[in-house]
Design a protein around this motif. Structure first.
Motif, short mmCIF file in Angstrom:
data_model
loop_
_atom_site.label_atom_id
_atom_site.label_comp_id
_atom_site.label_asym_id
_atom_site.label_seq_id
_atom_site.Cartn_x
_atom_site.Cartn_y
_atom_site.Cartn_z
N GLN A 57 0.93 -1.28 -0.02
CA GLN A 57 0.04 0.19 -0.02
C GLN A 57 0.93 1.22 -0.20
OE1 GLN A 57 -3.01 -1.64 -1.14
NE2 GLN A 57 -3.62 0.37 -0.14
N LYS A 60 2.27 1.74 -3.47
CA LYS A 60 1.04 2.30 -4.31
C LYS A 60 0.77 4.07 -4.08
CE LYS A 60 -1.63 -1.74 -5.06
NZ LYS A 60 -2.97 -2.46 -4.82
N ASN A 61 1.11 4.31 -2.91
CA ASN A 61 0.64 5.60 -2.37
C ASN A 61 1.84 6.56 -2.81
OD1 ASN A 61 -1.69 5.12 -1.12
ND2 ASN A 61 -0.96 5.06 1.02
#
Length: 274
Positions: A57, A60-61
Motif C-alpha cells: 500500500q 502504491k501511495n
C-alpha cells in the motif's frame, strides 16, 4: 526560491487547491511539495493485515504521489516534489516543513459538515498548530492572481514583526494592494489601530498601496463577510489568536470560522510569539 507545501488526500477540494498552488508557483517561480498522510483503513486493521500488505500500500501511495508531482511539473513547468508520511498529521507536517524548508502551506477546504463542527478538521488544526502561513482554498476557486488583499485585523490580539513581515511579503511578491480592516465595538479605538499597525516593518511604505477602514459592530464575523462581498478581494488575511484551554471553552476562533464560511482564499498568519 520559495517552497509551497500542498496538503493533499486527492479529494476534489484538495485537487482544486493543488492546481491553485501550482498556478501560484508558475507565476512566482516557487517550488511545490505534495504532502500526503497515508492512513490505514479500519477494515485492514480489523483483518490484521500483514506487513507485506502495508508495504504494498505504501508503494502504491508513493507511486500515486510521484505521478501527481510529475504531472504538475509538466503541466505548469514548475519544480514539483512529494512527501509521503504516516502518523500524526501535525507532527508529520512539521517534519515536512523542516525537511523541505517549506515557506507556507496550502490546503483545500470542503463545505462545513456536522462532524467538522463537532470535532474540527485538519485545516483548523493547521491554523492553530503550524507556525507557518496557511493558505486555505475553498472548493471550486481557481487562481486568477492576488491583486487585492483584505487584512482583517484585531488590534486587541496584538501583532508581531514576523506576522507583519509575512503579510508584507505577500503584498510585495504579488504586487497587491491591501486594505486593513478593523471591526470594533467603539470608534474610539481608531487611534489604537493606527498606532498598532505598522505596515512599514522596516520597509518603505511607498512601495505598496494600502488603505485603512474601521467600522463599529458587535458582530465581527458578519462584518468581515460583508466587507468581503463589498470589496471582492482575491485573498482574505487573518491572524488567529491562540486560546488557552479555559478560553477555548468560551471563545470560537474567528479565523477558523471564516475558513469554513469564506468564499475567497484565506491566508492564516501565525503570530509566532513563542
Amino acid at each position: 526560491m520559495k517552497t509551497i507545501i500542498v496538503c493533499t488526500d486527492f479529494s476534489p477540494e484538495a485537487e482544486n487547491a493543488t492546481h491553485y498552488a501550482a498556478s501560484m508557483a508558475k507565476e512566482n517561480q516557487y517550488k511545490i511539495v505534495l504532502f500526503n498522510l497515508q492512513s490505514v483503513s479500519i477494515h485492514a486493521l480489523n483483518a490484521q493485515a500483514s506487513a507485506d500488505f502495508f508495504y504494498v500500500q505504501t508503494l502504491k501511495n508513493q507511486k500515486k504521489l510521484e505521478d501527481k508531482a510529475s504531472e504538475l511539473s509538466k503541466l505548469y513547468s514548475i519544480d514539483a516534489g512529494h512527501y509521503l508520511a504516516s502518523g500524526n498529521f501535525i507532527e508529520e507536517l512539521h517534519h515536512c516543513i523542516q525537511n523541505t524548508n517549506g515557506d507556507f502551506i496550502v490546503m483545500g477546504m470542503a463545505e462545513k459538515t456536522l462532524e467538522q463542527r463537532l470535532l474540527g478538521n485538519t485545516v483548523t488544526l493547521a491554523i492553530h498548530k503550524i507556525k507557518k502561513p496557511v493558505l486555505i482554498i475553498p472548493a471550486h476557486i481557481e487562481y486568477t492572481g492576488i491583486r487585492k488583499i483584505l487584512f482583517a485585523y484585531d488590534h486587541h490580539r496584538g501583532m508581531t514583526w514576523s506576522a507583519m513581515n509575512d503579510i508584507y511579503n505577500f503584498v510585495h511578491e504579488f504586487s497587491s494592494e491591501i486594505e486593513v480592516f478593523n471591526v470594533s465595538e467603539s470608534l474610539e479605538d481608531f487611534n489604537e489601530v493606527i498606532h498598532d499597525i505598522d505596515l512599514n516593518s522596516g520597509y518603505d511604505l511607498d512601495d505598496i498601496k494600502y488603505s485603512f477602514k474601521m467600522i463599529q459592530s458587535a458582530e465581527v464575523i458578519k462584518a468581515i463577510e460583508e466587507e468581503v462581498k463589498l470589496t471582492n478581494p482575491d485573498l482574505l488575511t487573518m491572524i488567529p489568536h491562540r486560546y488557552n484551554l479555559l478560553e477555548s471553552l468560551f471563545h470560537r476562533s474567528k479565523t477558523a470560522s471564516m475558513a469554513y464560511k469564506n468564499k475567497v482564499p484565506l491566508l492564516s498568519i501565525p503570530l509566532n510569539i513563542d
